[in-house]
Design an enzyme around this catalytic site. Structure first.
Site, mmCIF file in Angstrom:
data_model
loop_
_atom_site.group_PDB
_atom_site.id
_atom_site.type_symbol
_atom_site.label_atom_id
_atom_site.label_comp_id
_atom_site.label_asym_id
_atom_site.label_seq_id
_atom_site.Cartn_x
_atom_site.Cartn_y
_atom_site.Cartn_z
ATOM 1 N N LYS A 1 15.574 4.971 14.302
ATOM 2 C CA LYS A 1 14.212 4.767 14.814
ATOM 3 C C LYS A 1 13.760 3.309 14.665
ATOM 4 C CE LYS A 1 14.266 8.902 16.147
ATOM 5 N NZ LYS A 1 13.875 10.176 15.599
HETATM 6 C C1 LIG Z 1 14.143 11.754 15.577
HETATM 7 C C2 LIG Z 1 13.192 12.745 16.122
HETATM 8 C C3 LIG Z 1 12.616 13.741 15.332
HETATM 9 C C4 LIG Z 1 13.089 14.041 13.951
HETATM 10 O O1 LIG Z 1 12.943 13.027 13.052
HETATM 11 P P1 LIG Z 1 13.542 13.203 11.574
HETATM 12 O O2 LIG Z 1 12.880 12.095 10.812
HETATM 13 O O3 LIG Z 1 15.033 13.027 11.695
HETATM 14 O O4 LIG Z 1 13.183 14.542 11.086
HETATM 15 C C5 LIG Z 1 11.618 14.532 15.868
HETATM 16 N N1 LIG Z 1 11.223 14.390 17.141
HETATM 17 C C6 LIG Z 1 11.779 13.472 17.960
HETATM 18 C C7 LIG Z 1 11.280 13.348 19.357
HETATM 19 C C8 LIG Z 1 12.790 12.629 17.483
HETATM 20 O O5 LIG Z 1 13.370 11.756 18.299
#
Ligand SMILES: *Cc1c(COP(=O)(O)O)cnc(C)c1O
Length: 395
Positions: free
Chosen positions: A192
């Site tokens: 991210k």
């Molecule tokens: C990455 C992601 C998540 C989950 O995030 P985590 O921190 O890994 O739990 C949820 N929603 C979307 C749209 C994502 O891309």
């Protein structure tokens, strides 16, 4: 013309994403390790305060994932068995899985073909007496039409719980995306825009919901470890509700504090790379559909998603995907609709045909490398590879 340039296959794999960490993060982690305090403590509290300032949220609660944040949000809001939440299927299944755990019914709404965001004009027809919340996902960092969504939610007495996993720094009409939501969940997963390896945050406006969420995030204990073991001496704690183990460590927050400071600079790089891709693919409209960026938003440019127009190609998306990877370029797929996965088909009776735009996109999307630190010559290589593969199969 790029396709006329000589092509040399690179020998080294170019990943589709790479975290951008520097000496500041390294130093902060070292400082945390040497401090002896590893779990949730002063650095996490500071990270929460800085995120609250950055987003404008009333409260920010640091958690070990965005999935945890979305789960806590639903439970803290009192949403449970038999309730319905409206959300797109064009997403990562984390919130939807949590709905299943809580016996909440996901009600899927199709997406706009040009942004792949929840189509707000389709929301109202899916509202029933059991609907409790709307959960927009700001796809690839592009905000959903937040003012119209807020207006619909208010008219029907619904909560807006945003999945801002892609949208930590996104703004809509000059305001942070979270300003239109009751709660907003952020992801600090390794890929991210802001990363702590694993991690998340929940922004919350309501004071009581925030208090409940904090309690739920650490076993439902009346006192957290930082308070239990402080110099004021040991104090008893009570379980006041059966909670979860979702707290973020100070080791992770050490990364977060510096990543947050670097985010505006990262975004400028993401915007530059996005503009470069847009320009390089502008003449391929018959074989490639690019995502639109609306003028009244600032997208976090989390992903660069191309949609291959298979109707004009003699190849499937998966063939194109394999051929890009064969040239040593990493890709991602965001996403294949949640309703198409075997568990969801079986449990809820979902089938192809219910969400036409989501289903078409599920067969056409490919995410190509985009991240701060991606070298200009590496981006040029990606452009060359994508063009070559598509032109090879053009009808
Ligand atoms: C990455 C992601 C998540 C989950 O995030 P985590 O921190 O890994 O739990 C949820 N929603 C979307 C749209 C994502 O891309």
């Amino acid at each position: 013309m790029i396709q006329e340039m000589t092509f040399t296959r690179r020998s080294e794999f170019l990943p589709y994403n790479r975290a951008c960490l520097g000496p500041e993060e390294e130093q902060e982690v070292l400082d945390t390790l040497r401090s002896g305090w590893l779990t949730t403590g002063p650095k996490t509290r500071r990270f929460e305060a800085e995120m609250a300032e950055f987003t404008g949220a009333g409260h920010c609660l640091a958690l070990n994932s965005c999935t945890a944040a979305l789960h806590i949000a639903m439970v803290a809001a009192g949403i449970g068995e038999g309730d319905e939440i409206l959300t797109p299927s064009m997403t990562f299944p984390s919130a939807i899985n949590e709905m299943v755990h809580e016996r909440i019914t996901p009600v899927f709404v199709d997406v706009e073909p040009d942004t792949l965001n929840l189509d707000v004009s389709l929301v109202e027809e899916r509202i029933t007496p059991r609907t409790r919340a709307i959960m927009p996902v700001h796809f690839a960092g592009h905000p959903v039409e937040q003012d119209r969504l807020r207006e619909i939610a208010d008219r029907h007495g619904l909560l807006v719980i945003g999945d801002a996993a892609h949208a930590t720094e996104s703004t809509f009409r000059g305001r942070h995306v979270s300003r239109f939501e009751d709660m907003t969940a952020y992801s600090f997963y390794a890929t991210k825009n802001l990363t702590t390896g694993e991690g998340g945050m929940l922004g919350i406006e309501d004071d009581q919901v925030a208090e409940r969420a904090r309690l739920l995030s650490l076993h439902g204990m009346s006192r957290d470890a930082w308070k239990r073991y402080s110099s004021e001496g040991y104090q008893h704690w009570d379980i006041v509700t059966p909670g979860y183990k979702y707290n973020l460590t100070d080791v992770a927050s050490s990364l977060g504090l510096h990543q947050l400071r670097k985010l505006p600079g990262f975004l400028l790089e993401r915007e530059r790379q996005t503009a470069r891709y847009d320009e390089a693919f502008a003449d391929l409209g018959d074989v490639l559909r690019l995502l639109v960026r609306r003028p009244h938003v600032r997208s976090a440019c989390h992903l660069y998603v191309i949609q291959v127009r298979t109707e004009n190609l003699r190849a499937t998306r998966d063939q194109v995907m394999h051929e890009i990877q064969a040239e040593n370029v990493g890709i991602g797929i965001h996403f294949r609709g949640v309703h198409l996965h075997p568990f969801y088909r079986e449990r809820f009776g979902f089938a192809p045909g219910m969400l036409p735009h989501t289903e078409r996109a599920s067969e056409q999307v490919i995410s190509i490398p985009l991240y701060p630190g991606l070298k200009e010559e590496d981006q040029e290589y990606v452009i060359q590879v994508v063009r070559r593969v598509l032109l090879r199969h053009r009808r």
